[in-house]
Design a protein around this motif. Structure first.
Motif, PDB file in Angstrom:
ATOM      1  N   GLY A   1       0.815  -1.208   0.000  1.00 13.98           N
ATOM      2  CA  GLY A   1       0.000   0.000   0.000  1.00 13.98           C
ATOM      3  C   GLY A   1       0.849   1.258   0.000  1.00 13.98           C
ATOM      4  N   LEU A   2       0.196   2.384   0.305  1.00 17.26           N
ATOM      5  CA  LEU A   2       0.878   3.672   0.348  1.00 17.26           C
ATOM      6  C   LEU A   2       1.300   3.990   1.778  1.00 17.26           C
ATOM      7  N   PRO A   3       2.543   4.423   2.006  1.00 17.70           N
ATOM      8  CA  PRO A   3       2.937   4.839   3.360  1.00 17.70           C
ATOM      9  C   PRO A   3       2.176   6.089   3.750  1.00 17.70           C
ATOM     10  N   ASP A   4       1.674   6.128   4.970  1.00 13.38           N
ATOM     11  CA  ASP A   4       0.811   7.240   5.390  1.00 13.38           C
ATOM     12  C   ASP A   4       1.318   7.792   6.717  1.00 13.38           C
ATOM     13  N   GLY A   5       0.546   7.639   7.782  1.00 10.85           N
ATOM     14  CA  GLY A   5       0.975   8.135   9.085  1.00 10.85           C
ATOM     15  C   GLY A   5       2.145   7.341   9.635  1.00 10.85           C
ATOM     16  N   MET A   6       2.942   7.992  10.492  1.00  9.97           N
ATOM     17  CA  MET A   6       4.156   7.340  11.004  1.00  9.97           C
ATOM     18  C   MET A   6       4.524   7.897  12.367  1.00  9.97           C
ATOM     19  N   THR A   7       5.132   7.036  13.191  1.00 12.95           N
ATOM     20  CA  THR A   7       5.678   7.486  14.470  1.00 12.95           C
ATOM     21  C   THR A   7       6.928   6.671  14.791  1.00 12.95           C
TER      22      THR A   7
END
Length: 236
Positions: free
Chosen positions: A199-205
């Motif tokens: 998929g598409l990379p989105d939110g991250m922490t």
């Protein structure tokens, strides 16, 4: 198969629910509904949600040191007074690009806001019309990046020397050298390239061990990345 157990604790139905921010002092979860044009605040103590309706799409909302929140609404950075349920415009960008809007935004440890814009139809656009901006406490604005498709997840290493950043349609997680005194970026490098089907990379922490957790839009998973090695593990 992952042993991680996932439980839904917030039952609010959102059109595009994003941008969770946990407020430890109040035990509340702040999140937004981009297309639904709402900022939500869920209380763990009462299990209740209070919401604020915005005048345009809302890309992010973050706590403000002086109280309330700062949010990206349309192409404006606004101050949100949660008590009065009012939003006041602070900064406007890209007046020449009415088809653009703010997407993800995050505050660095020094209190500067990084916020990115995107075209509303970014996945079908033929150009990269978005930018990444830095907004200081005096409301001065610096453009850090141009030719961006969809600004998304951002986070900093503990020593503040590296910013991890996602432009979703590039299908990668990137790292920049970060100047903590100015907020300026340099030496962009790819940390992780998305594999087919992720998929598409989105939110991250970033977690306490310095590893990345990336939510994958249209991938049905969260991937766990070691930025030092580029190795990843995924959780469905």
């Amino acid at each position: 198969m992952s042993s991680v157990q996932v439980e839904s604790v917030v039952k609010e139905h959102a059109l595009i629910g994003e941008g969770p921010v946990w407020e430890e002092s109040d035990q509340t979860l702040l999140f937004i509904d981009i297309a639904g044009q709402k900022i939500h605040r869920w209380s763990a103590a009462t299990n209740q949600i209070h919401s604020l309706k915005t005048d345009d799409t809302v890309g992010f909302a973050v706590p403000r040191r002086s109280g309330g929140y700062v949010a990206g609404v349309g192409r404006s950075i606004v101050a949100v007074d949660w008590t009065t349920q009012k939003a006041t415009s602070l900064v406007n960008v890209e007046e020449d690009k009415p088809e653009n809007r703010f997407n993800d935004g995050k505050v660095d440890p020094m209190g500067r806001l990084l916020a990115g814009t995107m075209r509303k139809d970014a996945q079908t656009a033929q150009v990269k019309p978005g930018s990444l901006y830095l907004v200081n406490s005096d409301l001065s604005v610096t453009k850090l990046l141009s030719q961006v498709d969809i600004s998304n997840g951002m986070d900093w290493t503990q020593d503040l020397k590296t910013l991890f950043y996602i432009d979703s349609l590039s299908l990668s997680v990137d790292a920049f050298n970060y100047d903590s005194s100015t907020g300026h970026l340099g030496n962009r490098q790819v940390v992780y390239r998305m594999a087919e089907g992720e998929g598409l990379p989105d939110g991250m922490t970033l977690d306490a061990g310095g590893r990345l957790w990336v939510a994958c839009y249209n991938g049905g998973r969260v991937i766990h990345i070691d930025p030092a090695t580029g190795q990843s593990y995924w959780f469905c």
